[in-house]
Design a protein around this motif. Sequence first.
Motif, mmCIF file in Angstrom:
data_model
loop_
_atom_site.group_PDB
_atom_site.id
_atom_site.type_symbol
_atom_site.label_atom_id
_atom_site.label_comp_id
_atom_site.label_asym_id
_atom_site.label_seq_id
_atom_site.Cartn_x
_atom_site.Cartn_y
_atom_site.Cartn_z
ATOM 1 N N TRP A 217 0.843 -1.194 0.000
ATOM 2 C CA TRP A 217 0.000 0.000 0.000
ATOM 3 C C TRP A 217 0.874 1.239 0.000
ATOM 4 N N GLN A 218 0.491 2.227 -0.782
ATOM 5 C CA GLN A 218 1.281 3.451 -0.885
ATOM 6 C C GLN A 218 1.431 4.098 0.492
ATOM 7 N N PRO A 219 2.652 4.392 0.921
ATOM 8 C CA PRO A 219 2.849 4.941 2.268
ATOM 9 C C PRO A 219 2.243 6.318 2.478
ATOM 10 N N ASP A 220 2.023 7.088 1.387
ATOM 11 C CA ASP A 220 1.428 8.419 1.547
ATOM 12 C C ASP A 220 -0.095 8.390 1.464
ATOM 13 N N TYR A 221 -0.703 7.204 1.350
ATOM 14 C CA TYR A 221 -2.160 7.049 1.362
ATOM 15 C C TYR A 221 -2.600 6.614 2.761
ATOM 16 N N ASN A 222 -3.843 6.972 3.115
ATOM 17 C CA ASN A 222 -4.426 6.338 4.295
ATOM 18 C C ASN A 222 -4.912 4.939 3.895
ATOM 19 N N ALA A 223 -5.386 4.161 4.863
ATOM 20 C CA ALA A 223 -5.806 2.783 4.572
ATOM 21 C C ALA A 223 -6.990 2.411 5.450
ATOM 22 N N LEU A 224 -8.077 1.964 4.803
ATOM 23 C CA LEU A 224 -9.320 1.594 5.480
ATOM 24 C C LEU A 224 -9.771 0.238 4.949
ATOM 25 N N VAL A 225 -10.097 -0.674 5.858
ATOM 26 C CA VAL A 225 -10.580 -2.008 5.477
ATOM 27 C C VAL A 225 -11.965 -2.190 6.072
ATOM 28 N N TYR A 226 -12.966 -2.407 5.205
ATOM 29 C CA TYR A 226 -14.348 -2.612 5.652
ATOM 30 C C TYR A 226 -14.777 -4.037 5.302
ATOM 31 N N VAL A 227 -15.431 -4.712 6.259
ATOM 32 C CA VAL A 227 -15.830 -6.106 6.064
ATOM 33 C C VAL A 227 -17.265 -6.167 5.563
ATOM 34 N N LEU A 228 -17.424 -6.681 4.336
ATOM 35 C CA LEU A 228 -18.747 -6.861 3.733
ATOM 36 C C LEU A 228 -19.394 -8.162 4.180
ATOM 37 N N ALA A 229 -18.588 -9.167 4.453
ATOM 38 C CA ALA A 229 -19.105 -10.477 4.870
ATOM 39 C C ALA A 229 -17.974 -11.267 5.514
ATOM 40 N N GLY A 230 -18.336 -12.140 6.432
ATOM 41 C CA GLY A 230 -17.361 -13.030 7.039
ATOM 42 C C GLY A 230 -16.655 -12.420 8.230
ATOM 43 N N ARG A 231 -15.626 -13.129 8.676
ATOM 44 C CA ARG A 231 -14.869 -12.666 9.841
ATOM 45 C C ARG A 231 -13.425 -13.153 9.758
ATOM 46 N N GLY A 232 -12.556 -12.453 10.491
ATOM 47 C CA GLY A 232 -11.148 -12.802 10.498
ATOM 48 C C GLY A 232 -10.402 -11.882 11.429
ATOM 49 N N THR A 233 -9.142 -11.574 11.089
ATOM 50 C CA THR A 233 -8.334 -10.663 11.884
ATOM 51 C C THR A 233 -7.649 -9.669 10.948
#
Length: 321
Positions: A217-233
């Motif tokens: 991931w580009q270091p000058d970008y922010n980063a967001l992860v959204y879960v549409l389905a399922g589960r994990g870590t």
Amino acid sequence: MPAITVDDVLVLPRLPQLAADTKFRPIRRLTTAPSGYEGEGFPVRRAFAGVPLNELDPFIHLDQMGEVDYAPGEPKGTPWHPHRGFETVTYMIDGIMDHQDSMGGGGTITNGDTQWMTAGQGILHIEAPPEHLVTSGGLFHGLQLWVNLPRAAKMIEPKYQDIRGKQAALLTSPDGGSLIRVIAGSIDGHDGPGSTFTPINLAHVTLQPGARLDLPWQPDYNALVYVLAGRGTVGVEKRPLHIGQLAAHGPGDAIRVEADPAQDSNIPAMELFIMGGRPIREPVAHYGPFVMNTREELAQAFEDFQKGRLGVIPAGRVPHT
């Protein structure tokens, strides 16, 4: 979740194996989206609720629409409404949605397609299920993301992009445990079809049970992860993450997500929407359908809408209600 898929992910380009000294992004915040209703009453999860705007920048708003299985007569959309100062990105995972705007843009999107509307100086639009879906009912699931525009682009001419799902760049992880659909931006040199004014990445990822994704991931970008389905870590900290939750990341060079080996019986894999962009770092004045830099600009936007300066509803189209 149909979206766009392939019979054999092993034929796709693969991400590189990341170096041992890669700096993985820590988890800054983990939030759970509250449920609500939008438009004429379709259910949504407000994915960005509880996250400060400075951690979302350049994004403003994200709704997960559905997943809902409508009975005949139940599908709903939005009435005609205005926008100014940002871009709306509507990604249809399952179902069908029609779009029309006051500039003549529009079309129909279905599994894996995206409608990208740059509101710029102002536009009116409507999003509605087609008549045959209202009659028959059916599954409906999608996302709508609002991407801010920098001050210099707030008042550009409106623009519409119709992005077919098959145009997305497809790739996988080194072990073939993921399907990564790049909608916009670039991941490891694989470019998505979306044309953006603000540099961003958008990707829909399917992660098989027990699989791990290390995503550069580009270091000058922010980063967001959204879960549409399922589960994990998520993260090297292995923070538990499940459907309807958002992980906002701190600085670093890569994102790590792992799917639990056992998912729910009705969920074959973990589904993620991963976003990031170069922060604009400008003041944000946001109210209703307008995203500007100052309160005075917001007041002007409302005045312009009331005086018909943001467009006129085409005479040839009657709202689906």
